[in-house]
Design a protein around this motif. Structure first.
Motif, PDB file in Angstrom:
ATOM      1  N   LEU A 298       2.906 -16.592 -10.750  1.00 18.41           N
ATOM      2  CA  LEU A 298       1.773 -16.035 -11.490  1.00 18.41           C
ATOM      3  C   LEU A 298       0.462 -16.711 -11.110  1.00 18.41           C
ATOM      4  O   LEU A 298      -0.600 -16.081 -11.136  1.00 18.41           O
ATOM      5  N   GLY A 299       0.533 -17.962 -10.754  1.00 21.01           N
ATOM      6  CA  GLY A 299      -0.682 -18.699 -10.426  1.00 21.01           C
ATOM      7  C   GLY A 299      -1.123 -18.610  -8.983  1.00 21.01           C
ATOM      8  O   GLY A 299      -2.256 -18.987  -8.657  1.00 21.01           O
ATOM      9  N   ASN A 300      -0.255 -18.086  -8.102  1.00 19.42           N
ATOM     10  CA  ASN A 300      -0.571 -18.122  -6.677  1.00 19.42           C
ATOM     11  C   ASN A 300      -0.502 -16.778  -5.958  1.00 19.42           C
ATOM     12  O   ASN A 300      -0.971 -16.676  -4.822  1.00 19.42           O
ATOM     13  N   VAL A 301       0.068 -15.767  -6.597  1.00 17.44           N
ATOM     14  CA  VAL A 301       0.265 -14.487  -5.920  1.00 17.44           C
ATOM     15  C   VAL A 301      -0.337 -13.369  -6.773  1.00 17.44           C
ATOM     16  O   VAL A 301      -0.037 -13.261  -7.967  1.00 17.44           O
ATOM     17  N   ALA A 302      -1.172 -12.527  -6.151  1.00 16.48           N
ATOM     18  CA  ALA A 302      -1.882 -11.494  -6.910  1.00 16.48           C
ATOM     19  C   ALA A 302      -1.136 -10.173  -6.973  1.00 16.48           C
ATOM     20  O   ALA A 302      -1.199  -9.466  -7.981  1.00 16.48           O
ATOM     21  N   THR A 303      -0.410  -9.809  -5.912  1.00 14.24           N
ATOM     22  CA  THR A 303       0.236  -8.503  -5.848  1.00 14.24           C
ATOM     23  C   THR A 303       1.618  -8.618  -5.221  1.00 14.24           C
ATOM     24  O   THR A 303       1.935  -9.597  -4.533  1.00 14.24           O
ATOM     25  N   VAL A 304       2.423  -7.595  -5.423  1.00 14.47           N
ATOM     26  CA  VAL A 304       3.735  -7.542  -4.778  1.00 14.47           C
ATOM     27  C   VAL A 304       3.577  -7.447  -3.267  1.00 14.47           C
ATOM     28  O   VAL A 304       4.345  -8.039  -2.506  1.00 14.47           O
TER      29      VAL A 304
ATOM     30  N   ASP B 191       3.764  -5.236 -10.335  1.00 12.00           N
ATOM     31  CA  ASP B 191       2.335  -5.060 -10.512  1.00 12.00           C
ATOM     32  C   ASP B 191       2.116  -3.584 -10.829  1.00 12.00           C
ATOM     33  O   ASP B 191       3.077  -2.854 -11.109  1.00 12.00           O
ATOM     34  N   GLU B 192       0.877  -3.127 -10.813  1.00 10.14           N
ATOM     35  CA  GLU B 192       0.623  -1.748 -11.228  1.00 10.14           C
ATOM     36  C   GLU B 192       1.106  -0.715 -10.219  1.00 10.14           C
ATOM     37  O   GLU B 192       1.148   0.478 -10.529  1.00 10.14           O
ATOM     38  N   ARG B 193       1.507  -1.141  -9.023  1.00  5.91           N
ATOM     39  CA  ARG B 193       1.944  -0.204  -7.992  1.00  5.91           C
ATOM     40  C   ARG B 193       3.407  -0.364  -7.599  1.00  5.91           C
ATOM     41  O   ARG B 193       4.062   0.620  -7.244  1.00  5.91           O
ATOM     42  N   GLU B 194       3.925  -1.576  -7.627  1.00 11.40           N
ATOM     43  CA  GLU B 194       5.271  -1.814  -7.111  1.00 11.40           C
ATOM     44  C   GLU B 194       6.116  -2.620  -8.089  1.00 11.40           C
ATOM     45  O   GLU B 194       5.591  -3.397  -8.898  1.00 11.40           O
ATOM     46  N   HIS B 195       7.437  -2.432  -7.961  1.00 10.79           N
ATOM     47  CA  HIS B 195       8.404  -3.141  -8.803  1.00 10.79           C
ATOM     48  C   HIS B 195       9.534  -3.618  -7.895  1.00 10.79           C
ATOM     49  O   HIS B 195      10.193  -2.802  -7.237  1.00 10.79           O
ATOM     50  N   VAL B 196       9.750  -4.910  -7.854  1.00  9.50           N
ATOM     51  CA  VAL B 196      10.753  -5.473  -6.953  1.00  9.50           C
ATOM     52  C   VAL B 196      11.625  -6.479  -7.686  1.00  9.50           C
ATOM     53  O   VAL B 196      11.285  -6.967  -8.771  1.00  9.50           O
ATOM     54  N   VAL B 197      12.761  -6.789  -7.067  1.00 10.84           N
ATOM     55  CA  VAL B 197      13.681  -7.814  -7.557  1.00 10.84           C
ATOM     56  C   VAL B 197      13.876  -8.814  -6.432  1.00 10.84           C
ATOM     57  O   VAL B 197      14.151  -8.433  -5.283  1.00 10.84           O
ATOM     58  N   LEU B 198      13.750 -10.087  -6.756  1.00 11.28           N
ATOM     59  CA  LEU B 198      13.935 -11.168  -5.785  1.00 11.28           C
ATOM     60  C   LEU B 198      15.156 -11.976  -6.190  1.00 11.28           C
ATOM     61  O   LEU B 198      15.284 -12.386  -7.346  1.00 11.28           O
ATOM     62  N   GLU B 199      16.059 -12.199  -5.254  1.00 16.86           N
ATOM     63  CA  GLU B 199      17.252 -12.986  -5.550  1.00 16.86           C
ATOM     64  C   GLU B 199      17.770 -13.620  -4.267  1.00 16.86           C
ATOM     65  O   GLU B 199      17.404 -13.241  -3.158  1.00 16.86           O
TER      66      GLU B 199
END
Length: 264
Positions: free
Chosen positions: A27-33, A65-73
């Motif tokens: 949250l503190g370092n990345v603005a968008t997916v 974010d307002e455009r994309e939805h992802v899952v990281l694992e």
């Protein structure tokens, strides 16, 4: 998810982030997916726990974010990024397992059951078989609190709701989201614990994120009353000496309004 990469010196230029601090770091370092995918992940390594977590759980993250939805694992020591086009997310197993599991419920339908029309027979209680009430189109939808069942329940209920009664406003969208979250709410004591020391699983809090509207809604376990934060009205600029600002998730009430006086 099945394991973080083994400890090893990372390549030059790689950022190492502790798994427990990853959400705050993100949250503190990345603005968008898009920034995460194209610029951050190629030089990122999330450092896992030295010993397995006491709960036995493994970790993955849903990022929106307002455009994309992802899952990281992490699977087999490798980072995987998935596009979350199904609009659902729960805990273990891994995300692709949940996706394939949806195929096991292809018999569900948004329509009124008519499977008996071609084999109808008359009996002393009338024509049969036929649906005797509402809801039989969802017969077979799992109702337990396990992550796989909650994933299936969220996906099919959301898809059918959007198909049959698509929300026409932000408030209608919020009403639908609140209803879906309520369908997977876990009451304390209903889910068995693996050991007395582990305690009981419960829905400690619920959140609704509206990236496009820059809003964040939350509620605690005890109260059904939602509280809203308008992020666009807050100043997030760093200030020297400024202390962190926070709010308690709960306000200590049940959120029940006494309206007796309005009837007097």
């Amino acid at each position: 998810p099945d394991g973080f990469p083994p400890p090893a010196p990372p390549p030059a230029g790689t950022s190492r982030v502790c798994f427990a601090a990853f959400t705050a770091w993100l949250l503190g370092n990345v603005a968008t997916v898009r920034e995460l995918r194209e610029e951050v992940l190629p030089r990122l390594r999330v450092v896992g726990p030295v010993v397995p977590l006491p709960s036995g759980d493994l970790l993955h993250w849903t990022i929106d974010d307002e455009r994309e939805h992802v899952v990281l694992e992490y699977l087999d020591g490798e980072m995987r990024l998935h596009n979350n086009t199904v609009g659902a997310f729960t805990n273990d197993p891994d995300f692709t397992w949940h996706l394939r599991n949806l195929n096991n419920f292809a018999n569900l339908s948004p329509d009124w059951p008519k499977g008996g029309e071609r084999i109808t027979v008359q009996s002393e209680v009338g024509a049969l078989p036929h649906a005797v009430g509402h809801g039989f189109n969802l017969l077979g939808l799992p109702g337990d609190a396990s992550p796989p069942s909650r994933f299936v329940r969220l996906f099919f209920q959301r898809q059918y709701a959007v198909l049959r009664a698509p929300p026409a406003s932000l408030n209608e969208s919020l009403s639908l989201a609140i209803g879906l979250l309520s369908s997977v709410f876990i009451s304390q004591g209903t889910v068995a614990s693996a050991s007395p020391a582990a305690g009981f699983e419960l829905t400690q809090y619920s959140v609704l994120k509206l990236p496009a509207a820059r809003q964040f809604l939350f509620r605690d376990y005890a109260s059904p009353r939602w509280r809203r934060v308008r992020l666009g009205e807050l100043d997030f600029a760093p200030r020297a000496g400024a202390s962190a600002r926070s709010l308690p998730v709960g306000d200590g009430t049940l959120g029940v309004e006494d309206v007796t006086a309005k009837l007097g």
